[in-house]
Design a protein around this motif. Structure first.
Motif, PDB file in Angstrom:
ATOM      1  N   ASP A 120       0.824  -1.206   0.000  1.00 14.73           N
ATOM      2  CA  ASP A 120       0.000   0.000   0.000  1.00 14.73           C
ATOM      3  C   ASP A 120       0.862   1.262   0.000  1.00 14.73           C
ATOM      4  O   ASP A 120       0.499   2.285  -0.566  1.00 14.73           O
ATOM      5  CB  ASP A 120      -0.975   0.013   1.184  1.00 14.73           C
ATOM      6  CG  ASP A 120      -0.280  -0.120   2.527  1.00 14.73           C
ATOM      7  OD1 ASP A 120       0.954  -0.313   2.541  1.00 14.73           O
ATOM      8  OD2 ASP A 120      -0.965  -0.027   3.562  1.00 14.73           O
ATOM      9  N   PHE A 121       2.034   1.173   0.630  1.00 16.54           N
ATOM     10  CA  PHE A 121       2.961   2.301   0.616  1.00 16.54           C
ATOM     11  C   PHE A 121       3.478   2.543  -0.802  1.00 16.54           C
ATOM     12  O   PHE A 121       3.471   3.669  -1.302  1.00 16.54           O
ATOM     13  CB  PHE A 121       4.131   2.024   1.569  1.00 16.54           C
ATOM     14  CG  PHE A 121       5.232   3.072   1.516  1.00 16.54           C
ATOM     15  CD1 PHE A 121       5.187   4.182   2.334  1.00 16.54           C
ATOM     16  CD2 PHE A 121       6.308   2.930   0.645  1.00 16.54           C
ATOM     17  CE1 PHE A 121       6.180   5.143   2.296  1.00 16.54           C
ATOM     18  CE2 PHE A 121       7.308   3.887   0.592  1.00 16.54           C
ATOM     19  CZ  PHE A 121       7.244   4.994   1.419  1.00 16.54           C
ATOM     20  N   ILE A 122       3.921   1.481  -1.463  1.00 18.58           N
ATOM     21  CA  ILE A 122       4.462   1.599  -2.825  1.00 18.58           C
ATOM     22  C   ILE A 122       3.399   2.125  -3.779  1.00 18.58           C
ATOM     23  O   ILE A 122       3.656   3.023  -4.593  1.00 18.58           O
ATOM     24  CB  ILE A 122       4.981   0.235  -3.326  1.00 18.58           C
ATOM     25  CG1 ILE A 122       6.097  -0.298  -2.393  1.00 18.58           C
ATOM     26  CG2 ILE A 122       5.504   0.356  -4.745  1.00 18.58           C
ATOM     27  CD1 ILE A 122       7.318   0.572  -2.322  1.00 18.58           C
ATOM     28  N   ASP A 123       2.185   1.577  -3.671  1.00 17.07           N
ATOM     29  CA  ASP A 123       1.095   2.022  -4.551  1.00 17.07           C
ATOM     30  C   ASP A 123       0.794   3.503  -4.335  1.00 17.07           C
ATOM     31  O   ASP A 123       0.546   4.245  -5.288  1.00 17.07           O
ATOM     32  CB  ASP A 123      -0.170   1.189  -4.294  1.00 17.07           C
ATOM     33  CG  ASP A 123      -0.016  -0.245  -4.784  1.00 17.07           C
ATOM     34  OD1 ASP A 123       0.916  -0.492  -5.581  1.00 17.07           O
ATOM     35  OD2 ASP A 123      -0.824  -1.099  -4.378  1.00 17.07           O
ATOM     36  N   TYR A 124       0.811   3.926  -3.078  1.00 16.90           N
ATOM     37  CA  TYR A 124       0.524   5.328  -2.766  1.00 16.90           C
ATOM     38  C   TYR A 124       1.601   6.241  -3.364  1.00 16.90           C
ATOM     39  O   TYR A 124       1.296   7.270  -3.966  1.00 16.90           O
ATOM     40  CB  TYR A 124       0.462   5.513  -1.251  1.00 16.90           C
ATOM     41  CG  TYR A 124       0.119   6.925  -0.829  1.00 16.90           C
ATOM     42  CD1 TYR A 124      -1.199   7.296  -0.587  1.00 16.90           C
ATOM     43  CD2 TYR A 124       1.111   7.882  -0.670  1.00 16.90           C
ATOM     44  CE1 TYR A 124      -1.523   8.593  -0.211  1.00 16.90           C
ATOM     45  CE2 TYR A 124       0.806   9.179  -0.296  1.00 16.90           C
ATOM     46  CZ  TYR A 124      -0.518   9.531  -0.067  1.00 16.90           C
ATOM     47  OH  TYR A 124      -0.825  10.803   0.298  1.00 16.90           O
ATOM     48  N   VAL A 125       2.839   5.860  -3.199  1.00 22.46           N
ATOM     49  CA  VAL A 125       3.960   6.664  -3.713  1.00 22.46           C
ATOM     50  C   VAL A 125       3.861   6.834  -5.224  1.00 22.46           C
ATOM     51  O   VAL A 125       4.044   7.922  -5.765  1.00 22.46           O
ATOM     52  CB  VAL A 125       5.303   6.011  -3.319  1.00 22.46           C
ATOM     53  CG1 VAL A 125       6.451   6.604  -4.118  1.00 22.46           C
ATOM     54  CG2 VAL A 125       5.555   6.174  -1.825  1.00 22.46           C
ATOM     55  N   ILE A 126       3.533   5.730  -5.898  1.00 23.57           N
ATOM     56  CA  ILE A 126       3.437   5.783  -7.363  1.00 23.57           C
ATOM     57  C   ILE A 126       2.225   6.585  -7.801  1.00 23.57           C
ATOM     58  O   ILE A 126       2.295   7.438  -8.691  1.00 23.57           O
ATOM     59  CB  ILE A 126       3.389   4.347  -7.946  1.00 23.57           C
ATOM     60  CG1 ILE A 126       4.720   3.636  -7.674  1.00 23.57           C
ATOM     61  CG2 ILE A 126       3.091   4.389  -9.441  1.00 23.57           C
ATOM     62  CD1 ILE A 126       4.721   2.178  -8.050  1.00 23.57           C
ATOM     63  N   SER A 127       1.085   6.345  -7.144  1.00 21.35           N
ATOM     64  CA  SER A 127      -0.161   6.991  -7.573  1.00 21.35           C
ATOM     65  C   SER A 127      -0.152   8.495  -7.320  1.00 21.35           C
ATOM     66  O   SER A 127      -0.811   9.253  -8.027  1.00 21.35           O
ATOM     67  CB  SER A 127      -1.364   6.350  -6.864  1.00 21.35           C
ATOM     68  OG  SER A 127      -1.304   6.614  -5.472  1.00 21.35           O
ATOM     69  N   THR A 128       0.591   8.947  -6.325  1.00 17.03           N
ATOM     70  CA  THR A 128       0.613  10.378  -6.017  1.00 17.03           C
ATOM     71  C   THR A 128       1.751  11.114  -6.718  1.00 17.03           C
ATOM     72  O   THR A 128       1.896  12.327  -6.560  1.00 17.03           O
ATOM     73  CB  THR A 128       0.747  10.597  -4.497  1.00 17.03           C
ATOM     74  OG1 THR A 128       1.883   9.871  -4.013  1.00 17.03           O
ATOM     75  CG2 THR A 128      -0.501  10.150  -3.770  1.00 17.03           C
ATOM     76  N   GLY A 129       2.568  10.401  -7.462  1.00 16.51           N
ATOM     77  CA  GLY A 129       3.632  11.051  -8.227  1.00 16.51           C
ATOM     78  C   GLY A 129       4.818  11.497  -7.395  1.00 16.51           C
ATOM     79  O   GLY A 129       5.557  12.401  -7.811  1.00 16.51           O
ATOM     80  N   ILE A 130       5.035  10.891  -6.223  1.00 19.63           N
ATOM     81  CA  ILE A 130       6.156  11.327  -5.382  1.00 19.63           C
ATOM     82  C   ILE A 130       7.288  10.287  -5.362  1.00 19.63           C
ATOM     83  O   ILE A 130       8.165  10.331  -4.494  1.00 19.63           O
ATOM     84  CB  ILE A 130       5.683  11.610  -3.943  1.00 19.63           C
ATOM     85  CG1 ILE A 130       5.106  10.350  -3.287  1.00 19.63           C
ATOM     86  CG2 ILE A 130       4.683  12.754  -3.920  1.00 19.63           C
ATOM     87  CD1 ILE A 130       4.779  10.562  -1.806  1.00 19.63           C
ATOM     88  N   GLU A 131       7.277   9.383  -6.325  1.00 14.44           N
ATOM     89  CA  GLU A 131       8.269   8.312  -6.348  1.00 14.44           C
ATOM     90  C   GLU A 131       9.691   8.867  -6.414  1.00 14.44           C
ATOM     91  O   GLU A 131      10.595   8.422  -5.694  1.00 14.44           O
ATOM     92  CB  GLU A 131       8.017   7.390  -7.544  1.00 14.44           C
ATOM     93  CG  GLU A 131       8.957   6.182  -7.584  1.00 14.44           C
ATOM     94  CD  GLU A 131       8.601   5.242  -8.725  1.00 14.44           C
ATOM     95  OE1 GLU A 131       9.194   4.151  -8.777  1.00 14.44           O
ATOM     96  OE2 GLU A 131       7.742   5.606  -9.567  1.00 14.44           O
ATOM     97  N   HIS A 132       9.894   9.854  -7.304  1.00 12.88           N
ATOM     98  CA  HIS A 132      11.242  10.421  -7.444  1.00 12.88           C
ATOM     99  C   HIS A 132      11.709  11.060  -6.136  1.00 12.88           C
ATOM    100  O   HIS A 132      12.858  10.885  -5.709  1.00 12.88           O
ATOM    101  CB  HIS A 132      11.269  11.471  -8.562  1.00 12.88           C
ATOM    102  CG  HIS A 132      12.586  12.170  -8.689  1.00 12.88           C
ATOM    103  ND1 HIS A 132      13.658  11.612  -9.348  1.00 12.88           N
ATOM    104  CD2 HIS A 132      13.004  13.378  -8.216  1.00 12.88           C
ATOM    105  CE1 HIS A 132      14.687  12.445  -9.295  1.00 12.88           C
ATOM    106  NE2 HIS A 132      14.321  13.521  -8.611  1.00 12.88           N
TER     107      HIS A 132
END
Length: 419
Positions: free
Chosen positions: A107-119
């Motif tokens: 859920d953490f990984i999905d959230y990071v990707i979906s909100t555009g804050i991965e970088h």
């Protein structure tokens, strides 16, 4: 506060480890963004002043709190005694081991990707320091604690698994957030980036001055910063950074007034070693070796303080000891008066040209005696001295024994070691 000096010393140690620290109290003027803004990525309206207030209420006196939060970041928090206003010191964030994506829940990984804050998340974990031996920091903190609270019996250490106010951390599915697509908030990485570049500059300066111990200290500090993974191949990624590091050391030696002839020779050797390295560990050891060798290069070949004419002579001596290096030949090549050149060389180096050349030739002879089985006459010729008797004479004058006696000592020493 009767421990002010000890606290200032402790702060300096933390700075050398590149560990951030903040003081939190009710009259904190600047916003206490102790985590480079990590939590604000997940909650944009987060109030760091409120967190500081909650820390002041939650974390009790005479206790050092060791914290590893949900993000695998480590902090140390304790209240300073004997202050007019209750004040807490928070140290961190830092990592004990490099963080891998598989350590987080889906859920953490999905959230990071979906909100555009991965970088930004990746940048955060690349920038915070790694302290694999946390015991060193704790030992220093225990010592400070004895100054602050009297002795070990007057304070305790507690492990905590989350920071206060971290109850907001939820990773429910959310729509794509365009406002964070290019989220590279300065709080997140700029300080760590500035610290890394500042440490690089200190390292370059130390190497350019041939200060081995100081250079090694700054190299150790620099090693606490992680390198960004720019390729999927970890070994290749580390090699690329080692190549960059080799270039930094080259520029440091150049700033130390070492002739490109020597710099290029050492740089080329390390370029080959980097490509032949088979592990990340070997590359780390190689970079540590580079620091030492480039410092020695500056110590042995720096031409700071010499005039252009003398620099030309020194470079020619270093580049070809077997050639004709007499004053007459040197003066002719430089179109200079031999007497003037001799006077200038003695004034700047403290020795005559002949003395300097002989010293360099005997240094090279010792190297060959230690590393080869060449005959003494051959070594003399390799050092630019065709008369072996004259070679023996100047060798004994400088070293105290003949070349043959020197070699016999080497052979005897090797036999003793083998037995």
């Amino acid at each position: 506060m009767n421990y002010k000096v000890q606290l200032e010393f402790f702060e300096k140690l933390l700075q050398n480890y590149h560990l951030s620290f903040h003081y939190l109290s009710e009259n904190t003027e600047s916003e206490p963004i102790f985590d480079y803004g990590l939590r604000r990525l997940f909650k944009p309206d987060l109030d760091y002043y409120k967190i500081a207030d909650e820390i002041a209420r939650y974390y009790k006196p005479n206790t050092i709190y060791k914290i590893q939060d949900y993000f695998f970041c480590n902090y140390l928090i304790f209240q300073l005694p004997d202050t007019e206003i209750p004040t807490h010191m928070i140290i961190g964030p830092y990592e004990l081991i490099p963080i891998r994506s598989e350590m987080f829940k889906k859920d953490f990984i999905d959230y990071v990707i979906s909100t555009g804050i991965e970088h930004s998340i990746k940048k955060f974990y690349y920038d915070i320091p790694i302290i694999p031996e946390e015991s060193r920091i704790m030992t220093m903190l225990y010592t400070l604690g004895e100054y602050m609270w009297g002795d070990m019996d007057h304070f305790t250490v507690e492990d905590v698994h989350e920071l206060v106010s971290d109850t907001f951390i939820t990773f429910d599915p959310v729509p794509q957030r365009t406002d964070l697509q290019e989220a590279e908030d300065p709080y997140l990485s700029i300080k760590a980036m500035e610290d890394r570049y500042a440490e690089e500059n200190k390292l370059i300066q130390a190497v350019s001055q041939g200060q081995i111990h100081k250079a090694e200290l700054h190299f150790n500090n620099l090693a606490s910063f992680q390198s960004e993974q720019r390729t999927s191949d970890t070994l290749r990624n580390t090699k690329n950074y080692a190549i960059v590091f080799n270039t930094l050391m080259r520029k440091a030696a150049e700033a130390g007034a070492v002739h490109p002839l020597h710099i290029d020779s050492l740089s080329s050797r390390y370029a080959k070693k980097i490509e032949l390295a088979t592990s990340v560990h070997a590359l780390a050891a190689l970079q540590r070796e580079m620091v030492h060798k480039y410092c020695l290069l500056v110590i042995n070949h720096s031409m700071k303080g010499y005039s252009l004419l003398v620099r030309k002579i020194l470079t020619r001596i270093d580049s070809d000891l077997a050639s004709d290096l007499s004053l007459k030949t040197q003066a002719k090549q430089l179109n200079m008066n031999p007497s003037y050149l001799s006077s200038l060389f003695k004034k700047e180096t403290g020795s005559t040209l002949t003395e300097y050349v002989n010293k360099k030739r005997i240094e090279h002879a010792i190297f060959l005696l230690n590393t080869t089985t060449m005959q003494i006459q051959t070594i003399a010729q390799a050092c630019g001295i065709t008369d072996v008797n004259y070679f023996t004479k100047i060798f004994k004058k400088q070293i105290g024994i003949t070349p043959k006696e020197y070699r016999n000592k080497i052979i005897s020493s090797k036999r003793n070691v083998s037995h």
